[in-house]
Design a protein around this motif. Structure first.
Motif, PDB file in Angstrom:
ATOM      1  N   TYR A   2       0.715  -1.228   0.083  1.00  0.00           N
ATOM      2  CA  TYR A   2       0.023   0.003  -0.068  1.00  0.00           C
ATOM      3  C   TYR A   2       0.858   1.358   0.000  1.00  0.00           C
ATOM      4  O   TYR A   2       0.492   2.432  -0.087  1.00  0.00           O
ATOM      5  N   GLN A   3       2.005   1.192   0.278  1.00  0.00           N
ATOM      6  CA  GLN A   3       3.010   2.111   0.225  1.00  0.00           C
ATOM      7  C   GLN A   3       2.668   3.221   1.322  1.00  0.00           C
ATOM      8  O   GLN A   3       2.816   4.538   1.149  1.00  0.00           O
ATOM      9  N   VAL A   4       2.485   2.559   2.550  1.00  0.00           N
ATOM     10  CA  VAL A   4       2.224   3.190   3.801  1.00  0.00           C
ATOM     11  C   VAL A   4       3.099   2.563   4.923  1.00  0.00           C
ATOM     12  O   VAL A   4       3.531   1.741   4.891  1.00  0.00           O
ATOM     13  N   GLU A   5       3.457   3.325   5.887  1.00  0.00           N
ATOM     14  CA  GLU A   5       4.130   2.671   7.013  1.00  0.00           C
ATOM     15  C   GLU A   5       3.404   1.760   7.664  1.00  0.00           C
ATOM     16  O   GLU A   5       1.924   1.850   7.799  1.00  0.00           O
ATOM     17  N   THR A   6       4.033   0.925   8.384  1.00  0.00           N
ATOM     18  CA  THR A   6       3.209  -0.379   9.013  1.00  0.00           C
ATOM     19  C   THR A   6       2.381   0.363  10.209  1.00  0.00           C
ATOM     20  O   THR A   6       1.317  -0.273  10.364  1.00  0.00           O
ATOM     21  N   ARG A   7       3.110   1.234  10.943  1.00  0.00           N
ATOM     22  CA  ARG A   7       2.336   1.857  12.105  1.00  0.00           C
ATOM     23  C   ARG A   7       1.073   2.550  11.524  1.00  0.00           C
ATOM     24  O   ARG A   7       0.138   2.590  12.292  1.00  0.00           O
ATOM     25  N   VAL A   8       0.992   3.070  10.485  1.00  0.00           N
ATOM     26  CA  VAL A   8      -0.266   3.843   9.933  1.00  0.00           C
ATOM     27  C   VAL A   8      -1.372   2.751   9.587  1.00  0.00           C
ATOM     28  O   VAL A   8      -2.469   3.087  10.077  1.00  0.00           O
ATOM     29  N   LEU A   9      -0.936   1.617   8.854  1.00  0.00           N
ATOM     30  CA  LEU A   9      -1.838   0.682   8.682  1.00  0.00           C
ATOM     31  C   LEU A   9      -2.412   0.085   9.968  1.00  0.00           C
ATOM     32  O   LEU A   9      -3.824  -0.170  10.094  1.00  0.00           O
ATOM     33  N   LYS A  10      -1.616  -0.126  10.846  1.00  0.00           N
ATOM     34  CA  LYS A  10      -2.153  -0.672  12.441  1.00  0.00           C
ATOM     35  C   LYS A  10      -3.000   0.201  12.907  1.00  0.00           C
ATOM     36  O   LYS A  10      -3.752  -0.207  13.823  1.00  0.00           O
ATOM     37  N   GLN A  11      -2.565   1.487  12.927  1.00  0.00           N
ATOM     38  CA  GLN A  11      -3.655   2.399  13.590  1.00  0.00           C
ATOM     39  C   GLN A  11      -4.808   2.587  12.936  1.00  0.00           C
ATOM     40  O   GLN A  11      -5.788   2.720  13.811  1.00  0.00           O
ATOM     41  N   ALA A  12      -4.866   2.662  11.715  1.00  0.00           N
ATOM     42  CA  ALA A  12      -6.164   2.492  11.074  1.00  0.00           C
ATOM     43  C   ALA A  12      -6.919   1.303  11.131  1.00  0.00           C
ATOM     44  O   ALA A  12      -8.364   1.323  11.402  1.00  0.00           O
ATOM     45  N   VAL A  13      -6.169   0.063  11.316  1.00  0.00           N
ATOM     46  CA  VAL A  13      -7.149  -1.217  11.798  1.00  0.00           C
ATOM     47  C   VAL A  13      -7.576  -0.888  13.344  1.00  0.00           C
ATOM     48  O   VAL A  13      -8.755  -1.465  13.527  1.00  0.00           O
ATOM     49  N   ARG A  14      -6.889  -0.295  14.185  1.00  0.00           N
ATOM     50  CA  ARG A  14      -7.049  -0.386  15.720  1.00  0.00           C
ATOM     51  C   ARG A  14      -8.531   0.787  15.905  1.00  0.00           C
ATOM     52  O   ARG A  14      -9.144   0.388  16.710  1.00  0.00           O
ATOM     53  N   ARG A  15      -8.157   1.675  14.958  1.00  0.00           N
ATOM     54  CA  ARG A  15      -9.451   2.595  14.973  1.00  0.00           C
ATOM     55  C   ARG A  15     -10.922   2.073  14.521  1.00  0.00           C
ATOM     56  O   ARG A  15     -11.806   2.465  14.734  1.00  0.00           O
ATOM     57  N   ASN A  16     -10.730   0.887  13.885  1.00  0.00           N
ATOM     58  CA  ASN A  16     -11.861   0.224  13.226  1.00  0.00           C
ATOM     59  C   ASN A  16     -11.812  -1.275  13.592  1.00  0.00           C
ATOM     60  O   ASN A  16     -12.205  -2.165  12.834  1.00  0.00           O
ATOM     61  N   LEU A  17     -11.455  -1.529  14.640  1.00  0.00           N
ATOM     62  CA  LEU A  17     -11.446  -3.032  15.253  1.00  0.00           C
ATOM     63  C   LEU A  17     -12.867  -3.870  14.996  1.00  0.00           C
ATOM     64  O   LEU A  17     -12.685  -5.187  14.798  1.00  0.00           O
ATOM     65  N   ASP A  18     -13.834  -3.121  14.956  1.00  0.00           N
ATOM     66  CA  ASP A  18     -15.158  -3.834  14.918  1.00  0.00           C
ATOM     67  C   ASP A  18     -15.432  -4.279  13.462  1.00  0.00           C
ATOM     68  O   ASP A  18     -16.062  -5.483  13.418  1.00  0.00           O
ATOM     69  N   ARG A  19     -14.495  -3.732  12.610  1.00  0.00           N
ATOM     70  CA  ARG A  19     -14.615  -4.328  11.258  1.00  0.00           C
ATOM     71  C   ARG A  19     -13.687  -5.665  10.838  1.00  0.00           C
ATOM     72  O   ARG A  19     -13.737  -6.124  10.043  1.00  0.00           O
ATOM     73  N   PHE A  20     -12.911  -6.040  11.919  1.00  0.00           N
ATOM     74  CA  PHE A  20     -11.925  -7.100  11.847  1.00  0.00           C
ATOM     75  C   PHE A  20     -12.161  -8.109  12.844  1.00  0.00           C
ATOM     76  O   PHE A  20     -11.259  -8.404  13.948  1.00  0.00           O
ATOM     77  N   PRO A  21     -13.198  -9.071  12.784  1.00  0.00           N
ATOM     78  CA  PRO A  21     -13.294 -10.148  13.730  1.00  0.00           C
ATOM     79  C   PRO A  21     -12.246 -10.926  13.636  1.00  0.00           C
ATOM     80  O   PRO A  21     -11.416 -10.847  12.516  1.00  0.00           O
ATOM     81  N   GLN A  22     -12.172 -12.020  14.521  1.00  0.00           N
ATOM     82  CA  GLN A  22     -11.140 -13.030  14.648  1.00  0.00           C
ATOM     83  C   GLN A  22     -10.683 -13.638  13.189  1.00  0.00           C
ATOM     84  O   GLN A  22      -9.417 -14.012  12.883  1.00  0.00           O
TER      85      GLN A  22
END
Length: 168
Positions: free
Chosen positions: A28-48
């Motif tokens: 995606y050409q982004v930093e890993t921390r940016v990707l992880k931050q976006a995921v953490r802000r939207n954890l409800d979209r990412f079930p197990q």
């Protein structure tokens, strides 16, 4: 985007085909921390079944097999995204690059799934042929054993001391 590059970043963990956060960030050409931050802000979209964090043992296993290179000292274990999780990423990383990469990744998963289906069909055909050949070899083996034993039995009978009356 080269399909082979993406396919080389798909791993098998916990019986799932997954992609790791740092590989996705690179695509995606982004930093890993940016990707992880976006995921953490939207954890409800990412079930197990869409995303999970690797255990240290799982991560060590991947690096020890040289499947992935060691990414220096890690404070946190990487996130592992299943095919559905990768698809969900496109909804939170809303850029043209993210959409293009997601399309390429989904296509890579589809091609991989097709290869696995073809492999399964081929494996079933080989198993069927092996069963047929084993039956034929078993029959041949029985015939050879019979012939070998027949010769041995005749030799044993010829070498036996005869009993009964002797004719002069």
């Amino acid at each position: 985007m080269q399909l082979q590059v993406i396919q080389n970043k798909i791993y098998q963990v916990r019986g799932e085909r997954i992609m790791l956060d740092f590989d996705l960030a690179e695509l995606y050409q982004v930093e890993t921390r940016v990707l992880k931050q976006a995921v953490r802000r939207n954890l409800d979209r990412f079930p197990q079944d869409f995303m999970f964090e690797l255990t240290k043992e799982e991560y060590d296993n991947l690096t020890s097999q040289n499947v992935i290179s060691s990414h220096g000292g890690r404070r946190y274990m990487p996130f592992a995204f299943t095919e559905q999780g990768v698809a969900m990423l496109s909804s939170i990383l809303n850029s043209k690059k993210a959409i293009d990469v997601n399309i390429a990744i989904i296509r890579a998963f589809v091609v991989l799934r097709q290869h696995l289906a073809d492999y399964k069909d081929l494996k079933e055909e080989i198993a069927k042929l092996e069963k047929q050949m084993n039956t034929k070899f078993k029959d041949i083996n029985q015939a050879l054993n019979y012939l070998l034993n027949k010769d041995q039995q005749q030799t044993q009978q010829a070498n036996r001391k005869q009993i009964g009356f002797k004719k002069n």
